[in-house]
Design an enzyme around this catalytic site. Sequence first.
Site, PDB file in Angstrom:
ATOM      1  CE  LYS A  22      -1.821   1.613   3.988  1.00 50.40           C
ATOM      2  NZ  LYS A  22      -1.500   3.031   4.229  1.00 50.40           N
ATOM      3  CG  ASN A  23       2.479   2.710   3.603  1.00 49.53           C
ATOM      4  OD1 ASN A  23       1.301   3.044   3.458  1.00 49.53           O
ATOM      5  ND2 ASN A  23       3.021   2.486   4.799  1.00 49.53           N
ATOM      6  NE  ARG A  94       1.490  12.560   7.402  1.00 53.25           N
ATOM      7  CZ  ARG A  94       1.846  13.785   7.686  1.00 53.25           C
ATOM      8  NH1 ARG A  94       0.971  14.656   8.103  1.00 53.25           N
ATOM      9  NH2 ARG A  94       3.106  14.169   7.553  1.00 53.25           N
ATOM     10  CB  CYS A 118      -4.715  10.999  11.486  1.00 53.89           C
ATOM     11  SG  CYS A 118      -3.186  10.213  11.895  1.00 53.89           S
ATOM     12  NE  ARG A 123       0.757  10.351  10.196  1.00 55.95           N
ATOM     13  CZ  ARG A 123       0.429   9.272   9.497  1.00 55.95           C
ATOM     14  NH1 ARG A 123      -0.758   8.759   9.585  1.00 55.95           N
ATOM     15  NH2 ARG A 123       1.306   8.708   8.698  1.00 55.95           N
ATOM     16  CG  MET A 125       2.049  18.575   5.989  1.00 53.70           C
ATOM     17  SD  MET A 125       2.556  17.227   4.902  1.00 53.70           S
ATOM     18  CE  MET A 125       2.905  18.120   3.384  1.00 53.70           C
ATOM     19  CG  ASP A 126       7.761  20.074  10.846  1.00 56.70           C
ATOM     20  OD1 ASP A 126       6.952  19.125  10.769  1.00 56.70           O
ATOM     21  OD2 ASP A 126       8.728  20.070  11.625  1.00 56.70           O
ATOM     22  CG  LEU A 127      10.138  16.695   9.366  1.00 50.98           C
ATOM     23  CD1 LEU A 127       9.972  15.253   9.832  1.00 50.98           C
ATOM     24  CD2 LEU A 127      11.544  17.186   9.690  1.00 50.98           C
ATOM     25  CG  ASP A 309       2.914   1.353   9.577  1.00 55.19           C
ATOM     26  OD1 ASP A 309       2.576   2.191  10.428  1.00 55.19           O
ATOM     27  OD2 ASP A 309       3.073   1.644   8.374  1.00 55.19           O
ATOM     28  NE  ARG A 401      -6.960   4.585   5.293  1.00 53.80           N
ATOM     29  CZ  ARG A 401      -6.104   5.257   6.040  1.00 53.80           C
ATOM     30  NH1 ARG A 401      -6.376   5.523   7.295  1.00 53.80           N
ATOM     31  NH2 ARG A 401      -4.967   5.688   5.536  1.00 53.80           N
TER      32      ARG A 401
HETATM   33  C1  UD1 Z   1       4.699   6.608   6.425  1.00 49.83           C
HETATM   34  C2  UD1 Z   1       3.729   5.480   6.218  1.00 49.83           C
HETATM   35  C3  UD1 Z   1       3.085   5.079   7.551  1.00 49.83           C
HETATM   36  C4  UD1 Z   1       4.164   4.767   8.587  1.00 49.83           C
HETATM   37  C5  UD1 Z   1       5.148   5.916   8.688  1.00 49.83           C
HETATM   38  C6  UD1 Z   1       6.327   5.619   9.610  1.00 49.83           C
HETATM   39  C7  UD1 Z   1       2.927   5.921   3.972  1.00 49.83           C
HETATM   40  C8  UD1 Z   1       1.784   6.278   3.095  1.00 49.83           C
HETATM   41  N1  UD1 Z   1       2.696   5.912   5.293  1.00 49.83           N
HETATM   42  O1  UD1 Z   1       3.946   7.732   6.877  1.00 49.83           O
HETATM   43  O2  UD1 Z   1       2.275   3.923   7.331  1.00 49.83           O
HETATM   44  O3  UD1 Z   1       3.551   4.579   9.855  1.00 49.83           O
HETATM   45  O4  UD1 Z   1       5.688   6.220   7.387  1.00 49.83           O
HETATM   46  O5  UD1 Z   1       6.981   4.468   9.188  1.00 49.83           O
HETATM   47  O6  UD1 Z   1       3.989   5.586   3.498  1.00 49.83           O
HETATM   48  N2  UD1 Z   1       6.601  14.243  11.064  1.00 49.83           N
HETATM   49  C9  UD1 Z   1       6.825  15.558  11.404  1.00 49.83           C
HETATM   50  N3  UD1 Z   1       6.833  16.492  10.406  1.00 49.83           N
HETATM   51  C10 UD1 Z   1       6.644  16.151   9.101  1.00 49.83           C
HETATM   52  C11 UD1 Z   1       6.434  14.788   8.754  1.00 49.83           C
HETATM   53  C12 UD1 Z   1       6.407  13.847   9.765  1.00 49.83           C
HETATM   54  O7  UD1 Z   1       7.002  15.894  12.577  1.00 49.83           O
HETATM   55  O8  UD1 Z   1       6.679  17.028   8.234  1.00 49.83           O
HETATM   56  C13 UD1 Z   1       6.550  13.210  12.135  1.00 49.83           C
HETATM   57  C14 UD1 Z   1       5.193  12.525  12.182  1.00 49.83           C
HETATM   58  O9  UD1 Z   1       4.276  13.284  12.934  1.00 49.83           O
HETATM   59  C15 UD1 Z   1       5.525  11.206  12.814  1.00 49.83           C
HETATM   60  C16 UD1 Z   1       6.927  10.917  12.272  1.00 49.83           C
HETATM   61  O10 UD1 Z   1       7.445  12.154  11.812  1.00 49.83           O
HETATM   62  O11 UD1 Z   1       5.571  11.327  14.204  1.00 49.83           O
HETATM   63  C17 UD1 Z   1       6.964   9.868  11.178  1.00 49.83           C
HETATM   64  O12 UD1 Z   1       6.328  10.353  10.052  1.00 49.83           O
HETATM   65  P1  UD1 Z   1       6.739   9.978   8.552  1.00 49.83           P
HETATM   66  O13 UD1 Z   1       7.976   9.138   8.500  1.00 49.83           O
HETATM   67  O14 UD1 Z   1       6.718  11.246   7.778  1.00 49.83           O
HETATM   68  O15 UD1 Z   1       5.511   9.072   8.147  1.00 49.83           O
HETATM   69  P2  UD1 Z   1       4.574   9.190   6.890  1.00 49.83           P
HETATM   70  O16 UD1 Z   1       5.398   9.379   5.656  1.00 49.83           O
HETATM   71  O17 UD1 Z   1       3.466  10.123   7.148  1.00 49.83           O
END
Ligand code: UD1
Length: 423
Positions: A22-23, A94, A118, A123, A125-127, A309, A401
């Site tokens: 999926k991811n 997301r 969620c 979660r 988007m700053d990164l 996960d 999902r």
């Molecule tokens: C992806 C996976 C999700 C998995 C996660 C961690 C997909 C579609 N989803 O989610 O199933 O659980 O990786 O392995 O691939 N964060 C920030 N700022 C940001 C982005 C993330 O602080 O801009 C934090 C998030 O809140 C979270 C952590 O970083 O606590 C991990 O997030 P991230 O690795 O970005 O996960 P996703 O890509 O959203």
Amino acid sequence: MDAILVKGNGPVNGQIPIAGAKNACLTLMPATLLSDEPLTLTNAPRLSDIKTMSALLGSLGAEVSSLNDGLVLAMSTHNLSSVRADYDIVRKMRASNLVLGPLLAREGHAVVSLPGGCAIGARPMDLHTSALEALGAEIELKDGYLHAKAIGGKLKGGTHEMRFASVGATENFVMAATLAKGTSVLKNAAREPEIVDLVQCLRKMGAQIDGEGTSEIIIQGVDRLHGATHPVVTDRIELGTYMLAPAIAGGEVELLGGRIALVQSFVDKLDEAGVDVWETDAGLKVKRRSDHINAVDVRTEVFPGFPTDLQAQMMAMLCTAQGESNLEETIFENRFMHAPELMRMGADIDVHGGVAKVKGVKRLKGAPVMATDLRASVSLILAGLAAEGETLVSRVYHLDRGYEKLEQKLQAVGAKVERVQGN
Ligand code: UD1
């Protein structure tokens, strides 16, 4: 609304085919926005999240056809008609934010809704935004939407080090940098297999990328990308989930298409818990070494560490282990919502901040329980496989999902699992 009824009935035996990830699919699909030629994905999973991404891409002007019973996704973005990802779609999923990098790269601007909270945490988007700013984007938040534009109309190569190895931010940076002018370097990049899969697909489309699967990815921008066909990598989370069925209920199951390299850290923990895993010609086989499971401590980490996960599913197994296990969640701040539901089934769990202490009990007892998110829901089904009596898991739309044909796959190994009308 549908519910899943699980009747605890002992060992599971047979084979379960594992779908495409999926991811991975959710990040490969937006790559279609980078080219005006067709991108075809094979081994696609049949899931509602994939339909949501198809709808989002459709709203941007992409043509997405689902062929061969959903296993093939034929996409073409000859005409990109919009650069706006609406809140109505993004709030549902997301991963919609993965259109940001490709839209910016192709059109020089994009408007993407912030996803909002969620069930498992804030979660933000700053990164993503700071990574894209390093490529010459200017991003502003207005009315709940990120308004992004490339200074001078086109992204340019840049070097960026992430403070945390975010999966999604790595994917957005890599996709954006493929069409940026010059060389881009991402340090402290995420190393997940889904990122390796994305890079392999982008390379088939003509991108010049090195270092995928390591923490430094180097991208040499090119003028244009062309069409390609790419098979989606095996879903390591679906794989790990079904590996737990024989670990929890007993029996021996072969996971078709599985490979240990995708789930090494998980296999190491299963070994400690007393579960054997070995490779076969067709995939992996899993069998408990004795009639009990040992308690183990688990800490979720970025790849190659233990995947967040699989934390909920692992907890389901540890509920009936001999001794006390500590599960530490380091990736998401609020990812123990399955714990109170497992406690309704008789589990002994104490959650303090990011750590759950699980004291093994002899047997769980079936109960009506409620799914709160995708992985939490499946942990309740796994727990129900070996529980005494019936477990009714409601709110199963979460499961749809991320798990295709879940009941059929479990029924094929002898589990008593069926979809019923519920609340
Ligand atoms: C992806 C996976 C999700 C998995 C996660 C961690 C997909 C579609 N989803 O989610 O199933 O659980 O990786 O392995 O691939 N964060 C920030 N700022 C940001 C982005 C993330 O602080 O801009 C934090 C998030 O809140 C979270 C952590 O970083 O606590 C991990 O997030 P991230 O690795 O970005 O996960 P996703 O890509 O959203």
